[in-house]
Design an enzyme around this catalytic site. Structure first.
Site, short mmCIF file in Angstrom:
data_model
loop_
_atom_site.label_atom_id
_atom_site.label_comp_id
_atom_site.label_asym_id
_atom_site.label_seq_id
_atom_site.Cartn_x
_atom_site.Cartn_y
_atom_site.Cartn_z
CG HIS A 1 -1.75 -1.72 1.14
ND1 HIS A 1 -3.37 -0.64 0.45
CD2 HIS A 1 -1.89 -2.58 1.89
CE1 HIS A 1 -3.63 -2.34 0.60
NE2 HIS A 1 -3.26 -2.74 1.88
CE1 TYR B 1 -2.71 -4.19 9.47
CE2 TYR B 1 -2.30 -2.66 8.56
CZ TYR B 1 -2.37 -3.90 8.42
OH TYR B 1 -2.97 -4.62 7.27
CG ASN C 1 -7.95 -4.11 1.49
OD1 ASN C 1 -7.20 -3.46 1.27
ND2 ASN C 1 -7.55 -5.33 1.45
FE1 HDE Z 1 -2.19 -4.76 5.47
N1 HDE Z 1 -0.94 -3.67 6.12
N2 HDE Z 1 -1.68 -6.50 5.99
N3 HDE Z 1 -4.03 -5.35 4.64
N4 HDE Z 1 -2.83 -3.05 5.08
C1 HDE Z 1 -0.19 -2.76 6.08
O1 HDE Z 1 1.18 -0.99 7.23
C2 HDE Z 1 -0.58 -6.82 7.04
C3 HDE Z 1 -4.43 -6.60 4.76
C4 HDE Z 1 -5.08 -2.83 4.71
O2 HDE Z 1 -3.11 4.11 3.89
C5 HDE Z 1 1.19 -2.12 6.53
O3 HDE Z 1 1.20 0.71 7.87
C6 HDE Z 1 -0.55 -7.78 7.04
C7 HDE Z 1 -6.28 -6.87 4.87
C8 HDE Z 1 -4.60 -1.69 3.84
O4 HDE Z 1 -1.70 3.36 5.50
C9 HDE Z 1 0.87 -4.27 7.52
C10 HDE Z 1 -2.42 -8.59 6.52
C11 HDE Z 1 -6.49 -6.02 4.92
C12 HDE Z 1 -3.41 -0.82 4.51
C13 HDE Z 1 0.37 -4.28 6.79
C14 HDE Z 1 -2.33 -7.86 6.01
C15 HDE Z 1 -5.08 -4.50 4.60
C16 HDE Z 1 -2.51 -2.06 4.60
C17 HDE Z 1 1.92 -1.96 5.86
C18 HDE Z 1 -2.13 -10.38 6.64
C19 HDE Z 1 -7.92 -5.57 4.55
C20 HDE Z 1 -2.50 0.52 3.76
C21 HDE Z 1 1.90 -0.08 6.03
C22 HDE Z 1 -2.05 -10.95 8.06
C23 HDE Z 1 -7.96 -5.77 5.81
C24 HDE Z 1 -3.14 1.55 4.95
C25 HDE Z 1 1.68 -0.16 6.82
C26 HDE Z 1 -3.25 2.59 4.87
C27 HDE Z 1 -0.94 -1.65 4.98
C28 HDE Z 1 0.00 -5.79 6.92
C29 HDE Z 1 -3.82 -8.16 4.93
C30 HDE Z 1 -4.99 -3.73 4.31
C31 HDE Z 1 2.90 -3.72 6.48
C32 HDE Z 1 0.49 -8.74 7.98
C33 HDE Z 1 -6.31 -8.69 4.58
C34 HDE Z 1 -5.26 -0.48 3.59
O5 HDE Z 1 1.56 -3.26 8.54
#
Ligand code: HDE
Length: 710
Positions: A76, A363, A149
């Protein structure tokens, strides 16, 4: 005693005001506030001599510059943000004690960040990808982050697989190709090795993955959460956002062309809409499952690769979010905003969804490295609107100056303050869930049904949507070099639908599977289809963009009448011609050209209108750019309109199988597959018909006409 602050729509803006810097200061200074007499020439020993280390201004300026970048988000990375507010429609007291969900008169400030997932920070907006939809609510009980999402399911079932998944999806490690795309071997190898991905892949191959605008896509919390009311009763929930403008997408050829012509397409669209007062709005909804019904469904409600079909668990619409202000500074706000899934307020709790459980850790952890330490919540965009008081101290970039002697609890020196709050005082009390079990690395049985909902999705698609999915597979899997991976993908999707697998195979040079397979699921869920769902607004053209092609000698009456009608319905029109400047009508009026053929392209518009005017059309007919514009819009199934001599341009463009208005019945409007024409506009219903065609957004019936070049 704690000071009570009234939080309203303006509160976050007022808080940010304390940190804003007015750019109109008179003098340049160093970071120490010393006025600078020269910022262009460094201090040297003689005109042609070496630069001196003692030039503190040079050193400070360069050093600060050297440190301007922070690590981009691992996923993202590319995003766009906006401020706004949220308002609940009715008190949700029965379901949750969350205060921001109680009072319909209350406006809670929010900051939203939309994003793509795979691309780097500078990648293009319109790539095929899931879009992030993250909302930070600055509530009176602290910050609540809903990090969702635009697709309701996820690729994997357990957070432990996330690093593998992201490594496979990102550009390949040897050559860093391809950029912001999943059309490569490692991604599809991962897919072929993990049948749990297939449901989300179906969504990714669908039009959902190429939205027309951030303002026209749904949002989903994806994971299963809990609402808990003041009596401690919990219920399972899933969150939804529904755009008031309806759900609309691009077509793939268009998305690819926009990536080159305007890589900031979605960012610009969001920014300009807000600047023009077309505030994006989304309704907020929840699906609720009672705890006693946890095992009533043929899917596991904790499985993030499954939807709760809306036909089985309806979405209750409970409020609305409006985005009405652009950030002042991209870095300070959009880049530094830190969303953490673990940021919840009383009344909202988690479930044992194994993906969510891992996210709760990830996060906060990622912000520590990205924002350089444990004090990132002190950055203005991340600050809650309520006071923070605890015994956490020090660390990089600490801004707060904590007074007093104590930084521990309990204490006798500082009157034992600050102290924990009980539930009645607003203290967060975790939901009392009974948990018993052996320590094992296992997943529940229903998690292993990978194909039923992928088939449900396929069954629910309209014919054009199915066509788009097949073509998306042809593109994505067609780019995979290794034939074994391509074959494995076809075999995998043979478990979803035999015909789908055959269609994929045809386009990617793989023999069709020996045995036609497929899931037995016959059910449909029309609400997963953008075309069939009742949530798609099909009667509004608010904020759509229409291109008007003209040259000197255009018919002023026709053009201005159509322009007015479009404006009256909330759409925006640009006049496009070979050169910028003023265009003269056949009757002498002048109108300003907004874009030329180099700065505009049909792919940036939702529809095209050609006014009459003999001279104008004579010129346009000679311009390949004008004809190409019409071809491309036709091929992308966009609404096209022409009046009077304007129709001749469509005829020269050879639009196949389209019936046009004729001279003998001059007032008769002909609307054929989204092509709307009339010979004499004055007393006709042309405007209404053209607006109705625009509201439909796309006219897929034309898609088979592949003979039109674009
Ligand atoms: Fe994320 N995800 N994600 N994700 N995600 C990040 O956090 C993570 C997942 C989502 O505009 C990171 O600040 C893991 C699902 C959005 O700043 C990180 C898993 C969904 C954004 C991270 C998921 C999301 C992130 C990278 C699986 C939808 C951007 C930078 C277990 C519900 C937020 C950050 C923004 C961002 C980890 C799966 C949505 C690395 C470990 C499911 C919208 O922390």
């Amino acid at each position: 005693m704690e000071k009570k602050r009234i939080i309203d729509e303006k509160s976050k803006d007022e808080q940010l005001e304390m940190f804003r810097e007015d750019p109109e200061r008179e003098f340049l200074t160093t970071n120490q506030g010393v006025r600078i007499s020269n910022t262009d020439i460094s201090l040297k020993a003689g005109e042609r001599g070496p630069t001196l280390l003692e030039d503190f201004h040079l050193r400070e300026k360069i050093t600060h510059f050297d440190h301007e970048r922070i690590p981009e988000r691992i996923v993202h990375a590319r995003g766009s943000g906006a401020h706004g507010y949220f308002q609940v429609y009715e008190p949700m007291t029965e379901y949750t004690s969350a205060k921001f969900l109680q009072n319909p008169d209350k406006k809670t400030p929010v900051f939203v960040r939309f994003s793509t997932v795979v691309g780097f920070r500078g990648s293009a907006d319109t790539v095929r990808d899931i879009r992030g939809f993250a909302v930070k609510f600055y509530t009176e009980e602290g910050n609540y982050d809903l990090v969702g999402n635009n697709i309701p399911v996820f690729f994997i079932q357990d957070a432990i697989k996330f690093p593998d998944f992201v490594h496979a999806a990102k550009p390949e490690q040897d050559n860093q190709m391809p950029q912001a795309a999943t059309a490569h071997d490692t991604f599809w190898d991962f897919v072929a090795c993990h049948p749990e991905t297939v449901h989300t892949i179906m969504w990714l191959m669908s039009d959902r993955a190429i939205p027309r605008s951030y303002r026209m896509m749904q949002g989903f919390g994806v994971n299963t959460y809990r609402f808990v009311n003041s009596k401690g009763k919990g219920r399972f929930i899933k969150f939804h956002w529904r755009p008031i403008l309806g759900i609309h997408s691009l077509v793939w050829d268009e998305a690819q062309k926009i990536s080159g012509k305007d890589p900031d397409f979605h960012r610009r669209d969001l920014w300009e809409a807000i600047e023009m007062g077309d505030y994006p709005e989304y309704e907020f909804g929840v699906q609720i499952i009672e705890e006693e019904d946890e095992f009533k469904f043929d899917f596991d409600i904790l499985d993030p690769t499954k939807i709760w079909p809306e036909e089985e668990v309806p979405v209750k619409i409970i409020g609305k979010m409006t985005l009405n202000r652009n950030p002042d500074n991209f870095f300070a706000e959009t880049e530094q905003v830190a969303f953490c899934v673990s940021n919840v307020v009383p009344g909202i709790d988690f479930s044992n969804d194994p993906l969510l459980q891992g996210r709760l850790f990830s996060y906060l952890d990622t912000q520590l490295i990205r924002l350089g330490g444990p004090n990132f919540q002190e950055i203005p965009i991340n600050r809650p609107l309520v006071p923070i008081s605890n015994n956490q101290r020090e660390g990089y970039h600490r801004m707060t100056i904590n007074k007093g002697k104590t930084s521990y609890f309990p204490n006798s020196v500082g009157e034992n303050l600050p102290r924990p709050a009980i539930a009645e005082e607003g203290g967060y009390v975790n939901y009392t869930e009974k948990v018993e079990g052996k320590k094992i690395r296992e997943r529940s049985e229903k998690f292993k049904d990978f194909f039923s909902q992928a088939k449900l999705f396929w069954n629910s698609m309209s014919e054009p949507e199915k066509e788009h999915i097949i073509k998306a597979f042809h593109f994505e899997v067609g780019k995979v070099m290794d034939p074994e991976i391509r074959k494995a993908v076809v075999d995998e999707f043979n478990n979803v639908d035999g015909d789908l697998a055959i269609e994929i195979a045809k386009g990617v040079d793989v023999p069709v599977p020996e045995q036609k397979g497929g899931s037995k699921v016959m059910k449909e869920s029309p609400n997963v289809s953008q075309e069939r769902t009742e949530h798609t607004a099909k009667n509004s053209i608010k904020s759509r963009k229409i291109a008007i092609l003209a040259a000197d000698g255009y018919d002023y009456k026709e053009l201005s009448q159509v322009m007015q009608a479009l404006k009256g319905s909330g759409a925006n029109a640009d006049i496009i011609s070979k050169y910028r400047g003023m265009l003269k009508s056949s009757s002498g009026e002048k109108l300003e050209v907004n874009k030329n053929y180099l700065t505009a392209a049909s792919v940036m518009y939702d529809g095209v209108y050609i006014p009459g005017g003999k001279e104008s059309i004579k010129t346009l007919k000679m311009q390949g750019d004008a004809i190409h514009f019409v071809h491309e819009a036709f091929r992308h199934c966009k609404p096209l309109g022409a009046t009077g001599e304007g129709i001749e341009l469509f005829k020269v463009a050879n639009l196949p199988d389209i019936i046009f208005a004729e001279r003998k019945s001059a007032d008769k409007v002909i609307s054929d597959k989204g092509v709307v024409t009339v010979m004499r506009i004055e007393s006709s219903s042309f405007n209404d018909s053209f607006i109705a065609a625009l509201a439909k957004h796309r006219h897929w019936g034309r898609e088979k006409k592949e003979q039109v070049p674009a």
